[in-house]
Enzyme design. Sequence first.
Site, PDB file in Angstrom:
ATOM      1  N   LYS A 279       2.042  -2.815   6.969  1.00 12.19           N
ATOM      2  CA  LYS A 279       2.554  -2.657   5.327  1.00 12.19           C
ATOM      3  C   LYS A 279       4.127  -2.174   5.504  1.00 12.19           C
ATOM      4  CE  LYS A 279      -1.083  -3.924   3.258  1.00 12.19           C
ATOM      5  NZ  LYS A 279      -1.168  -4.996   2.617  1.00 12.19           N
TER       6      LYS A 279
ATOM      7  N   SER B 292       0.831  -1.211   0.208  1.00 12.82           N
ATOM      8  CA  SER B 292       0.011   0.023   0.186  1.00 12.82           C
ATOM      9  C   SER B 292       0.867   1.273   0.014  1.00 12.82           C
ATOM     10  CB  SER B 292      -0.839  -0.002   1.347  1.00 12.82           C
ATOM     11  OG  SER B 292      -1.681   1.460   1.345  1.00 12.82           O
TER      12      SER B 292
ATOM     13  N   TYR C 221      -1.935  -0.505  11.113  1.00 11.52           N
ATOM     14  CA  TYR C 221      -1.827  -0.765   9.661  1.00 11.52           C
ATOM     15  C   TYR C 221      -0.689  -0.328   8.986  1.00 11.52           C
ATOM     16  CZ  TYR C 221      -3.720  -1.053   4.745  1.00 11.52           C
ATOM     17  OH  TYR C 221      -3.768  -1.578   3.478  1.00 11.52           O
TER      18      TYR C 221
END
Length: 304
Positions: free
Chosen positions: A164, A147, A160
């Site tokens: 990532k 991402s 998150y």
Amino acid sequence: MYKSNAKTVVITGCSSGFGRQVSEQLARRGDRVFATMRGTEGKNAKIAAEMRQLAVAEKINLQVLELDVTSSVSVDAAAAIIINECGAPDVVINNAGQMYIGFTESFSADELSRQLDVNVVGVHRVNRAFLPAMRQQGRGLFINISSVAGRLSAPFFGVYHASKWALEGYSLALRGELASSGVDVVLVEPGPFTTELFSSSPQPQDIDGRVASYPLMARQTLDNLAQTFEAMLKDPTLPTDPGLVVDRIITLIEMSAGNRPFRSVVGLDFGVTKQNADAVPFDAAVLEAFGMTEFATLKPSEFQ
Ligand code: NAP
């Protein structure tokens, strides 16, 4: 419809979003696709049935298989079926993911671990299951769906981001280690797109009430986050069609081995494209400093 140069492709997280779209599109263009998902006989039974019906109706090679990336037993069982049936896959797309959103402090250590288990350890489970066969084959491609959130950071996405950013570092190291075996590793870094990722975002339980003592302004910003994203995703002038991610994945599959960029940003990029370009000489310098320059060059045993 089958094509002579059909590739065997394994994809995780195919019950929705990018995973479902890319699996159906690859199968439609003639590839042999293993669309994996968890809960094929439970929460995703209806979707699994729809995809199986599609395969029959369109005579495409789309097989739905159970695979929960948080279970080694589940991953290994799916990999055994696939390898028994077709040998090492040509392409593995690590797509399954979740996005935890909230005040970073409000997530328990267990909740952070669960986020990492899906987005990072899950990728590792899948890679370990397929790598021996792919290394032996001397070629193959892993596409890890990262991402832009793996390259930048913003409040409320700390958990998150941790997953990532970890996936980014993990993937770059693995890319170097696998280069001499002819197995390629690349990242796709989407910006925001309309999928189920936001709506299915696990919330922190906040069992000891940490959030309540944050300033109102910060709590309101979090409360409005869904609206902020919705407005962004509805703006027709912005590149938020998930098909763009699917197209990029297919382009990477079609590129010849040794010519694929390590990182591909798709959609709203927040400056990450430039950041990635700037990072290329630094990544090369690290290899040079450690006397590992040969790890930068993929050595495929044959054309992929
Ligand atoms: P999505 O529609 O929510 O799809 C995520 C998929 O992952 C679902 O099929 C989900 O299955 C699956 N999954 C979650 N936990 C799993 C597990 N334990 N085992 C197997 N599958 C599991 O969202 P998406 O946007 O397509 O997400 C795909 C990838 O793109 C993710 O890695 C995400 O981080 C990344 N990404 C998305 C965006 C975006 O804006 N959409 C941006 C950047 C990166 P269930 O239905 O069973 O939960």
